[in-house]
Design an enzyme around this catalytic site. Structure first.
Site, mmCIF file in Angstrom:
data_model
loop_
_atom_site.group_PDB
_atom_site.id
_atom_site.type_symbol
_atom_site.label_atom_id
_atom_site.label_comp_id
_atom_site.label_asym_id
_atom_site.label_seq_id
_atom_site.Cartn_x
_atom_site.Cartn_y
_atom_site.Cartn_z
ATOM 1 N N ASN A 45 -7.045 -5.423 -11.023
ATOM 2 C CA ASN A 45 -6.115 -4.793 -10.482
ATOM 3 C C ASN A 45 -5.467 -3.951 -11.135
ATOM 4 O O ASN A 45 -5.432 -4.640 -11.927
ATOM 5 C CB ASN A 45 -4.872 -5.435 -9.207
ATOM 6 C CG ASN A 45 -4.035 -6.642 -9.645
ATOM 7 O OD1 ASN A 45 -4.769 -7.112 -10.625
ATOM 8 N ND2 ASN A 45 -3.231 -7.005 -9.376
ATOM 9 N N GLU A 47 -1.814 -1.498 -11.416
ATOM 10 C CA GLU A 47 -0.773 -1.141 -10.676
ATOM 11 C C GLU A 47 0.146 0.076 -11.117
ATOM 12 O O GLU A 47 -0.730 0.634 -12.598
ATOM 13 C CB GLU A 47 0.149 -2.745 -10.564
ATOM 14 C CG GLU A 47 -0.360 -3.527 -9.786
ATOM 15 C CD GLU A 47 0.009 -4.249 -9.860
ATOM 16 O OE1 GLU A 47 1.851 -4.761 -10.245
ATOM 17 O OE2 GLU A 47 -0.213 -5.150 -8.867
ATOM 18 N N CYS A 56 -6.023 -2.016 -6.097
ATOM 19 C CA CYS A 56 -6.582 -3.185 -5.955
ATOM 20 C C CYS A 56 -8.413 -3.177 -7.021
ATOM 21 O O CYS A 56 -8.921 -2.505 -7.238
ATOM 22 C CB CYS A 56 -7.178 -3.528 -4.867
ATOM 23 S SG CYS A 56 -5.789 -3.788 -3.212
ATOM 24 N N GLU A 58 -11.193 -4.846 -6.335
ATOM 25 C CA GLU A 58 -12.121 -4.741 -5.209
ATOM 26 C C GLU A 58 -12.749 -3.237 -5.566
ATOM 27 O O GLU A 58 -13.611 -2.650 -5.629
ATOM 28 C CB GLU A 58 -12.265 -5.169 -3.832
ATOM 29 C CG GLU A 58 -12.369 -6.844 -4.046
ATOM 30 C CD GLU A 58 -10.812 -6.653 -3.495
ATOM 31 O OE1 GLU A 58 -9.215 -6.438 -4.395
ATOM 32 O OE2 GLU A 58 -9.883 -8.130 -2.399
ATOM 33 N N CYS A 95 -7.891 -6.979 0.511
ATOM 34 C CA CYS A 95 -6.792 -6.515 2.294
ATOM 35 C C CYS A 95 -7.937 -5.555 2.699
ATOM 36 O O CYS A 95 -8.955 -4.869 2.648
ATOM 37 C CB CYS A 95 -5.833 -5.846 0.449
ATOM 38 S SG CYS A 95 -6.778 -3.869 0.653
ATOM 39 N N CYS A 98 -9.675 -2.437 0.472
ATOM 40 C CA CYS A 98 -10.659 -3.009 0.162
ATOM 41 C C CYS A 98 -11.760 -3.204 1.548
ATOM 42 O O CYS A 98 -13.741 -2.966 0.901
ATOM 43 C CB CYS A 98 -10.342 -3.952 -0.323
ATOM 44 S SG CYS A 98 -9.483 -3.885 -1.775
HETATM 45 N N1 THU Z 1 -4.495 -6.262 -4.747
HETATM 46 C C1 THU Z 1 -5.740 -6.450 -4.508
HETATM 47 O O1 THU Z 1 -6.118 -6.258 -6.128
HETATM 48 N N2 THU Z 1 -6.813 -6.621 -4.051
HETATM 49 C C2 THU Z 1 -6.524 -6.903 -2.360
HETATM 50 O O2 THU Z 1 -7.505 -7.466 -1.413
HETATM 51 C C3 THU Z 1 -5.493 -7.484 -2.405
HETATM 52 C C4 THU Z 1 -4.042 -6.932 -3.175
HETATM 53 C C5 THU Z 1 -3.821 -6.370 -5.416
HETATM 54 C C6 THU Z 1 -2.541 -4.865 -5.264
HETATM 55 C C7 THU Z 1 -1.719 -5.438 -6.365
HETATM 56 O O3 THU Z 1 -1.629 -5.452 -7.630
HETATM 57 C C8 THU Z 1 -1.600 -7.281 -5.884
HETATM 58 O O4 THU Z 1 -2.878 -7.237 -5.787
HETATM 59 C C9 THU Z 1 -0.714 -6.898 -5.840
HETATM 60 O O5 THU Z 1 -0.902 -7.065 -3.909
#
Ligand code: THU
Length: 146
Positions: A45, A47, A56, A58, A95, A98
């Site tokens: 991930n 940010e 994210c 994925e 999520c 994704c």
């Molecule tokens: N996140 C992902 O990378 N993949 C997911 O499927 C769920 C959430 C990340 C987004 C954010 O950087 C952190 O997890 C918290 O939500």
């Protein structure tokens, strides 16, 4: 898909999560995508100070697969996540956004992609088919794209 490759993907996802840029959530996620040629493409991930722009793991991994011209070649994906420094063992599912992005690869490749879900640490792996995580998905087929 053997148990061995599931755990190998989870280990690759864990290694990728070590490169997460997650200073706002402090939740590191890693993804590892297995392709038909046996190669593995990873993502973490990513940010942003403008929180809503965050990507994210994925999505990052699948965008890289696409950049290699291999979006139709996805067989499986391993995903792990957890709070940084907590040693979380709970398995993490992709999520909703994704799941939709995985579906793009699934429909284009004509495969019900395997999704292996793990925690930041520990042996637990929960395996799903994408169709279980995102039933009746809207996708490229609805637009006549195959
Ligand atoms: N996140 C992902 O990378 N993949 C997911 O499927 C769920 C959430 C990340 C987004 C954010 O950087 C952190 O997890 C918290 O939500």
């Amino acid at each position: 898909m053997t148990e061995h490759s599931a755990s190998a993907l989870i280990l690759a996802a864990r290694a990728a999560a070590g490169n997460a840029h997650a200073p706002y959530s402090n939740f590191a996620v890693g993804a590892a995508v297995l392709l038909t040629d046996g190669s593995v493409v990873t993502g973490a991930n990513f940010e942003n100070a403008s929180y809503g722009l965050s990507l994210c793991a994925e999505t990052v991994a699948l965008a890289t697969v696409n950049a290699q011209g291999k979006l139709r070649d996805v067989v499986a994906i391993g995903v792990i996540g957890g709070r940084i420094g907590h040693g979380d063992t709970a398995t993490v599912r992709p999520c909703g956004r994704c799941r939709q992005i995985i579906n793009e690869a699934a429909q284009l490749g004509g495969r019900d992609i395997l999704v292996h879900c793990g925690g930041a640490t520990g042996d637990a792996i929960a395996t799903h088919r994408l169709s279980e995580l995102l039933p009746d998905a809207f996708g490229p087929a609805d637009l006549g794209i195959g």
